[in-house]
Design a protein around this motif. Structure first.
Motif, PDB file in Angstrom:
ATOM      1  N   CYS A   1      16.707  40.827   8.478  1.00 32.24           N
ATOM      2  CA  CYS A   1      16.549  39.988   7.299  1.00 32.24           C
ATOM      3  C   CYS A   1      15.055  39.725   7.124  1.00 32.24           C
TER       4      CYS A   1
ATOM      5  N   CYS B   1      21.564  36.741   2.946  1.00 38.39           N
ATOM      6  CA  CYS B   1      21.631  36.963   4.394  1.00 38.39           C
ATOM      7  C   CYS B   1      22.761  36.114   4.967  1.00 38.39           C
TER       8      CYS B   1
ATOM      9  N   CYS C   1      20.802  33.066   7.222  1.00 40.69           N
ATOM     10  CA  CYS C   1      19.950  32.028   6.624  1.00 40.69           C
ATOM     11  C   CYS C   1      20.162  31.884   5.115  1.00 40.69           C
TER      12      CYS C   1
HETATM   13 ZN   LIG Z   1      18.163  35.736   7.075  1.00 42.15          ZN
END
Ligand SMILES: [Zn+2]
Length: 257
Positions: A42, A67, A70
């Protein structure tokens, strides 16, 4: 399922997987990073992306473009490139049937997609696409024997020669670099796939497209022209219908018979 349909689907799946790798190339090659290591992460939280979150197109849709860890936004460009590569491979097999023509078309389409997106994002056309693509184009031409190879070499040489000439003339006229080295190497690669007539159609089409699309956008503004984007579009059209364009043009030039 008819066998033809089966192979079109297989080609589409293969194209999607290659499209996923193409995304890695598009992001990392201009930054001169390895495309093999490390595995995809990511961009925000840097957590590695598991295989089940890296399924072309589908994972992006399932995760809503974010993602898993997060929730940072993942660009829509990734699934679009994967879908485009899938379409290129499926259409090549559908149009040409299973064989070397389909492979050449699909490989060429994938290279052009990579070049267009990279050039649009960074104004860089990586050697891996152009010189690597030139080697692939010559190898694929060899599947049509020595005549095929000669045809590809002449096409590559003409593409290289014309753009070198344009670059030289541009430097003389404007006293600065008018054409990037990436564009020059790109036209050598394109020539290996479309031959010398195709080179002429591609350069004419790319210049026309670039003028129609880009000049209105940039009047009064100093902006670089990602000329590779327009050359890529013209080259793709030339690969598919270049012969028809030549016949149509000769028909116009020679008049009705
Ligand atoms: Zn992430």
């Amino acid at each position: 399922m008819a066998p033809e349909t089966f192979w079109v689907v297989v080609a589409g799946v293969l194209g999607a997987v290659l499209g996923s790798f193409l995304n890695v190339c598009i992001v990392r090659l201009p930054a001169e990073q390895s495309v093999l290591r490390p595995r995809s992460r990511c961009p925000k939280c840097e957590s590695p992306i598991s295989w089940y979150d890296n399924v072309p197109v589908l994972s992006w849709l399932v995760l809503g473009g974010r993602c898993r860890r997060c929730r940072a936004r993942i660009s829509v460009l990734y699934p679009l490139v994967e879908a485009a590569a899938a379409a290129v491979w499926a259409l090549a097999v559908w149009h040409y049937g299973l064989g070397w023509s389909a492979v050449a078309g699909a490989v060429f389409g994938t290279l052009l997609l990579g070049i267009a997106v990279t050039d649009a994002r960074t104004y860089i056309i990586p050697d891996e696409f152009t010189l690597g693509g030139l080697a692939l184009g010559l190898a694929l031409a060899l599947t049509r024997g020595l005549d095929g190879l000669l045809w590809a070499v002449v096409g590559a040489a003409l593409g290289l020669a014309i753009l070198l000439g344009v670059a030289w003339a541009g430097e003389k006229a404007f006293r600065k670099e008018a054409m990037g080295g990436g564009d020059i190497k790109m036209m050598a690669m394109v020539g290996a796939f479309v031959g010398w007539k195709g080179v002429l159609i591609t350069i004419f089409g790319g210049a026309l497209l670039g003028t129609l699309v880009f000049v209105p956008l940039t009047i009064g503004k100093k902006r670089l022209v990602p000329f590779g984007v327009f050359l890529a579009a013209a080259a793709a059209v030339t690969f598919v219908v270049g012969e028809e364009i030549v016949r149509w043009y000769l028909g116009l030039a020679l008049g009705p018979r």
